[in-house]
Design a protein around this motif. Structure first.
Motif, PDB file in Angstrom:
ATOM      1  N   LEU A 221       4.675 -19.528  -4.990  1.00 55.65           N
ATOM      2  CA  LEU A 221       5.786 -19.808  -4.088  1.00 55.65           C
ATOM      3  C   LEU A 221       5.295 -20.264  -2.714  1.00 55.65           C
ATOM      4  N   ASP A 222       4.095 -19.842  -2.354  1.00 58.09           N
ATOM      5  CA  ASP A 222       3.540 -20.235  -1.058  1.00 58.09           C
ATOM      6  C   ASP A 222       3.124 -21.700  -1.017  1.00 58.09           C
ATOM      7  N   LEU A 223       3.138 -22.354  -2.170  1.00 62.27           N
ATOM      8  CA  LEU A 223       2.776 -23.769  -2.207  1.00 62.27           C
ATOM      9  C   LEU A 223       3.890 -24.654  -1.668  1.00 62.27           C
ATOM     10  N   LEU A 224       5.083 -24.091  -1.485  1.00 61.65           N
ATOM     11  CA  LEU A 224       6.236 -24.857  -1.039  1.00 61.65           C
ATOM     12  C   LEU A 224       6.720 -24.374   0.311  1.00 61.65           C
ATOM     13  N   ALA A 225       6.983 -25.311   1.213  1.00 53.25           N
ATOM     14  CA  ALA A 225       7.616 -24.995   2.494  1.00 53.25           C
ATOM     15  C   ALA A 225       9.036 -25.553   2.474  1.00 53.25           C
ATOM     16  N   LEU A 226       9.937 -24.911   3.189  1.00 51.91           N
ATOM     17  CA  LEU A 226      11.342 -25.311   3.240  1.00 51.91           C
ATOM     18  C   LEU A 226      11.795 -25.396   4.685  1.00 51.91           C
ATOM     19  N   THR A 227      12.423 -26.509   5.043  1.00 53.72           N
ATOM     20  CA  THR A 227      12.887 -26.673   6.417  1.00 53.72           C
ATOM     21  C   THR A 227      13.990 -27.719   6.473  1.00 53.72           C
ATOM     22  N   ASP A 228      14.769 -27.659   7.560  1.00 52.54           N
ATOM     23  CA  ASP A 228      15.743 -28.702   7.873  1.00 52.54           C
ATOM     24  C   ASP A 228      15.233 -29.613   8.979  1.00 52.54           C
ATOM     25  N   ASP A 229      14.112 -29.250   9.556  1.00 57.76           N
ATOM     26  CA  ASP A 229      13.589 -29.905  10.754  1.00 57.76           C
ATOM     27  C   ASP A 229      12.552 -30.961  10.369  1.00 57.76           C
ATOM     28  N   VAL A 230      12.874 -32.217  10.609  1.00 64.43           N
ATOM     29  CA  VAL A 230      11.950 -33.296  10.276  1.00 64.43           C
ATOM     30  C   VAL A 230      10.653 -33.158  11.049  1.00 64.43           C
ATOM     31  N   GLU A 231      10.750 -32.803  12.297  1.00 62.34           N
ATOM     32  CA  GLU A 231       9.549 -32.651  13.124  1.00 62.34           C
ATOM     33  C   GLU A 231       8.632 -31.575  12.550  1.00 62.34           C
ATOM     34  N   GLU A 232       9.224 -30.461  12.085  1.00 60.86           N
ATOM     35  CA  GLU A 232       8.419 -29.400  11.482  1.00 60.86           C
ATOM     36  C   GLU A 232       7.787 -29.870  10.174  1.00 60.86           C
ATOM     37  N   ALA A 233       8.553 -30.601   9.365  1.00 62.23           N
ATOM     38  CA  ALA A 233       8.026 -31.102   8.093  1.00 62.23           C
ATOM     39  C   ALA A 233       6.819 -32.003   8.318  1.00 62.23           C
ATOM     40  N   VAL A 234       6.927 -32.899   9.292  1.00 62.25           N
ATOM     41  CA  VAL A 234       5.818 -33.806   9.590  1.00 62.25           C
ATOM     42  C   VAL A 234       4.625 -33.024  10.135  1.00 62.25           C
ATOM     43  N   ALA A 235       4.895 -32.031  10.965  1.00 63.93           N
ATOM     44  CA  ALA A 235       3.805 -31.216  11.505  1.00 63.93           C
ATOM     45  C   ALA A 235       3.066 -30.478  10.397  1.00 63.93           C
ATOM     46  N   LEU A 236       3.803 -29.988   9.400  1.00 66.11           N
ATOM     47  CA  LEU A 236       3.179 -29.255   8.294  1.00 66.11           C
ATOM     48  C   LEU A 236       2.278 -30.157   7.455  1.00 66.11           C
TER      49      LEU A 236
END
Length: 244
Positions: A221-236
């Motif tokens: 489950l730790d292989l997946l991140a979940l967000t609504d924030d595009v900036e956070e997704a790109v940072a990850l």
């Protein structure tokens, strides 16, 4: 002439009555029918080889890139489309090329954002029974007959994936990526799901049904991140990590 049927078969464009209802993948995998496959299948290896050569040649000097998955059915006025455009733009601003399946919808959105931001916008198309070809925002496009050759290009040249809301095709790409990381077939890379409302049900099912039944481990489950924030997704994906 507008309104004519159109599809791509690798580098070949078919229109009108020349459009067939089968795909190269289907003919390869269909074991029914006459035994002429004994004579034709060995020659298919050369065609398969050519797709790998073409893909490697087109993308070998691409540089750092992120794959963006999402539904071809996402409408232009869907909030997910605008989010896809922003993803493409921000990835370019972070120094990445953007790779999509080259189709319409969410794929077009990410390609559009990347192209408008002055980055490299890549589309990896696939032969389907009815296919409109690569979207107009693709700067580097490669059309494939075989899904497995196309998927190899995604995994080889992307350093991470951002996954927008999508259907069966998106789920296939998502879980194949997770499987490759889980089994250490590829170097671990981030997979970010963008859209909390859309993806939460899937993650809840994995967490409350699949995990307790022992079919996956907590680390999966730790292989997946979940967000609504595009900036956070790109940072990850830029950092090469996902949060627990």
């Amino acid at each position: 002439m507008s309104g004519r049927r159109e599809k791509r078969r690798g580098p070949t464009l078919l229109r009108g009555d020349q459009v067939d209802l089968t795909t190269t993948d289907q003919r390869l995998l269909d074991s029914r029918g006459p035994t002429d496959w004994v004579h034709t299948d060995p020659w298919r290896v050369l065609r398969i080889q050519s797709e790998f050569v073409e893909g490697f040649g087109a993308l070998a000097e691409l540089g750092p890139a992120i794959g963006v998955f999402g539904s071809a059915r996402t409408a232009v006025d869907d909030p997910a489309y605008a989010q896809g455009v922003e993803v493409g733009r921000r990835l370019v601003e972070a120094g990445f090329a953007v790779i999509t399946g080259g189709g319409p919808g969410a794929m077009e959105a990410a390609n559009r954002g990347a192209s408008e931001a002055g980055g490299v916008s890549v589309g990896l198309g696939i032969e389907l029974p009815f296919e409109s070809g690569l979207n107009p925002w693709v700067d580097v496009g490669v059309n494939f007959r075989y899904f497995f050759a196309r998927k190899t290009m995604f995994v080889k040249y992307a350093r991470g994936f951002v996954v927008l809301p999508g259907g069966v095709g998106t789920l296939d790409e998502l879980f194949e990526a997770v499987t490759l990381v889980q089994t250490q077939k590829v170097t671990s890379f981030p997979i970010v799901l963008l859209g909390v409302d859309y993806w939460s049900g899937l993650l809840d099912w994995l967490r409350t049904t699949v995990l307790p039944d022992g079919k996956i481990s907590p680390a999966d489950l730790d292989l997946l991140a979940l967000t609504d924030d595009v900036e956070e997704a790109v940072a990850l994906v830029a950092a090469g990590t996902v949060r627990p």
